[in-house]
Each structure stands twice: as structure tokens, then as C-alpha cells.
Design an enzyme around this catalytic site. Structure first.
Site, PDB file in Angstrom:
ATOM      1  N   GLY A  24       0.819  -1.209   0.000  1.00 31.86           N
ATOM      2  CA  GLY A  24       0.000   0.000   0.000  1.00 31.86           C
ATOM      3  C   GLY A  24       0.847   1.250   0.000  1.00 31.86           C
ATOM      4  O   GLY A  24       2.039   1.222   0.328  1.00 31.86           O
ATOM      5  N   GLY A  26       0.331   5.578   0.881  1.00 26.59           N
ATOM      6  CA  GLY A  26      -0.524   6.663   1.330  1.00 26.59           C
ATOM      7  C   GLY A  26       0.099   8.020   1.076  1.00 26.59           C
ATOM      8  O   GLY A  26       1.112   8.138   0.378  1.00 26.59           O
ATOM      9  N   HIS A  28       1.631  10.021   3.183  1.00 26.76           N
ATOM     10  CA  HIS A  28       2.889  10.290   3.877  1.00 26.76           C
ATOM     11  C   HIS A  28       3.862   9.122   3.871  1.00 26.76           C
ATOM     12  O   HIS A  28       4.972   9.264   4.389  1.00 26.76           O
ATOM     13  CB  HIS A  28       2.608  10.690   5.328  1.00 26.76           C
ATOM     14  CG  HIS A  28       1.811  11.953   5.451  1.00 26.76           C
ATOM     15  ND1 HIS A  28       2.220  13.148   4.915  1.00 26.76           N
ATOM     16  CD2 HIS A  28       0.614  12.197   6.048  1.00 26.76           C
ATOM     17  CE1 HIS A  28       1.316  14.087   5.179  1.00 26.76           C
ATOM     18  NE2 HIS A  28       0.335  13.525   5.858  1.00 26.76           N
ATOM     19  N   GLY A  29       3.483   7.969   3.322  1.00 25.24           N
ATOM     20  CA  GLY A  29       4.422   6.860   3.363  1.00 25.24           C
ATOM     21  C   GLY A  29       3.923   5.635   2.636  1.00 25.24           C
ATOM     22  O   GLY A  29       2.866   5.642   1.989  1.00 25.24           O
ATOM     23  N   VAL A  31       3.376   1.223   2.811  1.00 30.07           N
ATOM     24  CA  VAL A  31       3.093   0.120   3.728  1.00 30.07           C
ATOM     25  C   VAL A  31       3.675  -1.164   3.135  1.00 30.07           C
ATOM     26  O   VAL A  31       3.428  -1.482   1.962  1.00 30.07           O
ATOM     27  CB  VAL A  31       1.577  -0.048   3.965  1.00 30.07           C
ATOM     28  CG1 VAL A  31       1.320  -1.205   4.934  1.00 30.07           C
ATOM     29  CG2 VAL A  31       0.976   1.241   4.507  1.00 30.07           C
ATOM     30  N   LYS A  46       4.195   0.487   8.268  1.00 25.86           N
ATOM     31  CA  LYS A  46       4.077   1.741   7.529  1.00 25.86           C
ATOM     32  C   LYS A  46       5.358   2.542   7.728  1.00 25.86           C
ATOM     33  O   LYS A  46       5.757   2.813   8.866  1.00 25.86           O
ATOM     34  CB  LYS A  46       2.864   2.533   8.023  1.00 25.86           C
ATOM     35  CG  LYS A  46       2.593   3.801   7.244  1.00 25.86           C
ATOM     36  CD  LYS A  46       1.287   4.449   7.712  1.00 25.86           C
ATOM     37  CE  LYS A  46       0.960   5.689   6.908  1.00 25.86           C
ATOM     38  NZ  LYS A  46      -0.326   6.307   7.340  1.00 25.86           N
ATOM     39  N   ASP A 161     -12.652  10.204   7.591  1.00 31.11           N
ATOM     40  CA  ASP A 161     -12.404   9.653   6.254  1.00 31.11           C
ATOM     41  C   ASP A 161     -12.967   8.239   6.126  1.00 31.11           C
ATOM     42  O   ASP A 161     -12.296   7.327   5.636  1.00 31.11           O
ATOM     43  CB  ASP A 161     -10.903   9.651   5.949  1.00 31.11           C
ATOM     44  CG  ASP A 161     -10.607   9.561   4.448  1.00 31.11           C
ATOM     45  OD1 ASP A 161     -11.529   9.828   3.646  1.00 31.11           O
ATOM     46  OD2 ASP A 161      -9.474   9.225   4.081  1.00 31.11           O
TER      47      ASP A 161
END
Length: 415
Positions: A24, A26, A28-29, A31, A46, A161
Site C-alpha cells: 500500500g 498513502g 505520507h508513506g 506500507v 508503515k 475519512d
């Protein structure tokens, strides 16, 4: 804990975690799927950087901060700290669990080890935007989300969210868990536990009240009070052109919602925004698309597209197909004529959740105790007792009040 980054056979190891493939990515980073040598299980780690180029630019612009000590957190690191603070408070069967934080001030990265949910995110639509879940499956998913949200709100946490992509299955696909607390907000005034924590002042400093006014989250799932615009409650004239949009005009010929349901001033931002997002998610699972969409011709200009979408969310009514779910159960359309049908019940629930005014929006306890939600549970009262943060009698009274409002027309099904 201090991190020890070791290279082994061209693969990275962070402490006891052997890093595998990326699963994954996102804001900011990234996974990664990792193997925990201590417990011999797969976990999700993460990896986030403390800062990004935008943070450095902001710091250079604010020259007075160069003299501050200790140096202020970058916006990226502050977001990470907020996410960690929220996840440390989440110990619930329907939340992804934070196992460990590896944070070495001398390293540029922070590592968050979490339980790995191998069932993956909820899949709810196909390429033709048709639902792929049955109504029964939708009820199971929504019930788990309700339970997880209730726990968050009990602790004064607003997720901000909720959407299908942030709902993941366990390996056996028996339980749904809520993930991604990167934009969540903690408000001590909403915390029903009334417990004092030693680090509470430091934690609350990460969550200024002004953050709630930011349009943070996924645009299609944002509540009207979040995307408020000055002409929110004025008269809107539909336009036949999908290429232009002027203030006071709808993006295309669609019915506006009942004006009596639109607040005349901007309502406060409360946990009710999660109920709106839950309503949008509920709609997605039933109909295979989001309730508010802009025409494809507007997608070339992202600002224009969002402006149109926000106006739809604020004043436009939503539509309902004649059938719902992969099993194509009859709804009766947007205004079901048969009050005894399941379609009427579900459209009524959507009306309560997608109410433009959050003060009149359905409460989480009311949705939880609704007969449709409790359907298929062998012992509903026992389930309510085991999952309750308030007495089941109180929850039942909330539901009874809601049902009376629906059938008295206070929460109309056909308006």
C-alpha cells in the site's frame, strides 16, 4: 524504540521485522508486508518520512522559526504524531491495531507496525459501476463499521475519512476493521470516558480546533458542513451546460433537496460528519457508485470539478435505482410507495444519514438499534449489551424515537 536498519540479502530488516513486498501507499508513506520473527506472523509496517520538500519550503519561508528551540515539528511529522496518538487509543475488534512504533530521532523515518489485514479492502463495484455485494453482505459490513465508529466517538475521536477503501477484511473475511487515522481528530470535550491522562495536554496540542474547518478527507465523502460555501442555502437555478458553472447554479439538471432540510448558516463540525460519510459508504455498497458525481467533462479542471461536487453535496438531492445490491432487491426508487418493503426502510435510513443539516442527521445509536441493522443477529439484545457504551435501554429508546419521527414524517422518506 531505537531502529536498527540492516541489509540482508538485498532485503531490509527493521529490528525483528523482515521487510517484504509493498502492499500500500498513502499520502505520507508506504506500507510493506513484513514478517515478525518474534511472533512468527505477518504484520504491516508503515514507513513514513519525518518531512517532505514542502515542509522544508515552509520552514524557509518562516525565518523566525529558525531561532525556535526545540525546532517545530514539520507538518508531515505532526500528521504522523496525530495518527499515532489516535491509534494508541484504539483497542477495539473493528479497528486495525497498532503493535509498535519504532522512532529513532536520529533516523529520517518512523515505522508503524500494525496488524496485517490480508482480506483486503471492501470491493463494492465493477467496471460498469454496478454493485457486487448483496444487501445481506452490506448489512454485515455496515454493522461492523457502526460498532467501530461508536467506540471512536465514545473516546472523542472523529475519523473524518470513512469510505470503503478504509474498511479492510480480516483473513477469513468475517470481520471488518477501520483503518487510516491520518486525518482523524481528537476532541476532549467529546470524550465520554472522562479520564485524565498524563500526556493529554501534549497530545491535545496536536489537535487544534481550527483543524476541523479544513476540507480534509475524500471529496466525494465529505459532509455538507465541511464543504460549506457562502451561497449554500440560496436559490439555485439548474443549468443545462455541464461545461460552465456560476455561483448559484447547479452543474446539471437534477432536483434540489427540500429547502427545509438545508441549514441557513454553517453548522458546527461534529462527529455527525462521520455519519454522513457512513451514509455515502452505505449508498456505495448498495448501488455501486457514489451519490454525488460531476460529469466527465469537468474532470479536466480539478478545481472546477471539486467546486461542482461540493455544490452538489450541499444542495442536491440524491437518486436511487429501482434495485439495490448484487441480488437486485427492489427499492421502489427514490420515493418507495410501499412502507412495508425493505426498500422503503433502506431509503429511510439513507434519508436520515444523508440529511444536509447535521443537527437533524440520524444518530449512530439510532442506526445501530434499527431493526434492519439488527436483522440476522441470533440474539440482538445480547449483541447490544456486548457492544454498548451506554445502556441498551437508552439505545432502544433512541431507536424508538427515530422510528416515530420517520412515520410522523419528521424524517421523511419521500422528500
Amino acid at each position: 524504540m531505537t531502529s536498527q536498519l540492516v541489509s540482508t540479502n538485498r532485503r531490509l530488516r527493521i529490528n525483528q521485522y523482515q521487510r517484504g513486498q509493498r502492499v500500500g501507499k498513502g499520502k505520507h508513506g508506504e506500507v510493506y508486508l513484513c514478517h515478525d520473527d518474534n511472533i512468527r506472523q505477518e504484520v504491516a509496517v508503515k514507513v513514513v518520512r519525518r518531512s517532505n520538500p514542502r515542509d522544508k519550503i515552509k520552514l524557509l519561508r518562516k525565518s523566525h522559526q529558525q531561532q525556535a528551540w526545540p525546532p517545530p515539528l514539520s507538518s508531515t511529522e505532526q500528521s504522523i504524531r496525530k495518527e499515532i496518538a489516535i491509534m494508541k487509543r484504539c483497542r477495539h475488534p473493528h479497528h486495525v491495531r497498532l503493535l509498535e512504533v519504532i522512532d529513532d530521532p536520529h533516523q529520517e523515518k518512523i515505522y508503524l507496525a500494525m496488524e496485517y489485514l490480508s482480506g483486503g479492502p471492501v470491493q463494492w463495484t465493477n467496471k460498469e459501476q454496478q454493485p457486487i455485494l448483496t444487501v445481506f453482505q452490506t448489512r454485515r459490513i455496515i454493522r461492523d463499521v457502526i460498532s467501530g465508529l461508536e467506540y471512536l466517538h465514545h473516546q472523542g475521536i472523529i475519523h473524518r475519512d470513512i469510505k470503503p477503501a478504509n474498511l479492510l477484511w480480516t483473513e477469513d473475511r468475517s470481520v471488518i476493521k477501520i483503518i487510516d487515522f491520518g486525518v482523524s481528530h481528537l476532541d476532549p470535550k467529546l470524550d465520554r470516558r472522562k479520564r485524565q491522562e498524563k500526556d493529554l495536554p501534549e497530545v491535545l496540542a496536536l489537535f487544534p480546533e481550527s483543524d476541523l474547518l479544513k476540507r480534509t478527507g475524500t471529496p466525494s465523502f465529505l459532509a455538507p458542513e465541511v464543504v460549506w460555501v457562502p451561497d449554500y442555502a440560496t436559490d439555485f437555478t439548474p443549468t443545462t451546460s455541464s461545461d460552465t458553472l456560476t455561483p448559484g447554479a447547479l452543474p446539471h439538471n437534477v432536483p434540489t433537496t427540500d429547502k427545509s432540510r438545508i441549514p441557513t448558516t454553517r453548522p458546527p463540525i461534529t462527529p455527525a460528519i462521520d455519519l454522513w460519510s457512513l451514509g455515502v459508504t452505505f449508498y456505495c455498497l448498495l448501488f455501486g457508485r457514489t451519490p454525488f458525481n460531476v460529469p466527465e467533462s469537468a474532470h479536466d479542471n480539478i478545481h472546477h470539478s471539486e467546486y461542482m461536487l461540493y455544490h452538489q453535496i450541499c444542495i442536491q438531492d440524491w437518486e436511487a435505482d429501482e434495485t439495490m445490491g448484487a441480488d437486485k432487491l427492489t427499492t421502489g426508487g427514490r420515493h418507495p410507495p410501499d412502507r412495508n418493503s425493505e426498500g422503503y426502510v433502506i431509503i429511510s435510513l439513507l434519508n436520515g444519514l444523508l440529511h444536509k443539516d447535521p443537527r437533524d442527521r440520524m444518530k449512530l445509536a439510532e442506526f445501530k438499534c434499527h431493526p434492519w441493522t439488527l436483522q440476522d443477529i441470533a440474539d440482538p439484545d445480547k449483541w447490544l449489551r456486548n457492544t454498548a457504551f451506554e445502556p441498551p435501554e437508552t439505545q432502544r429508546s433512541r431507536w424508538t424515537r427515530t422510528v416515530k419521527q420517520v412515520f410522523r414524517g419528521l424524517i421523511p422518506c419521500s422528500k
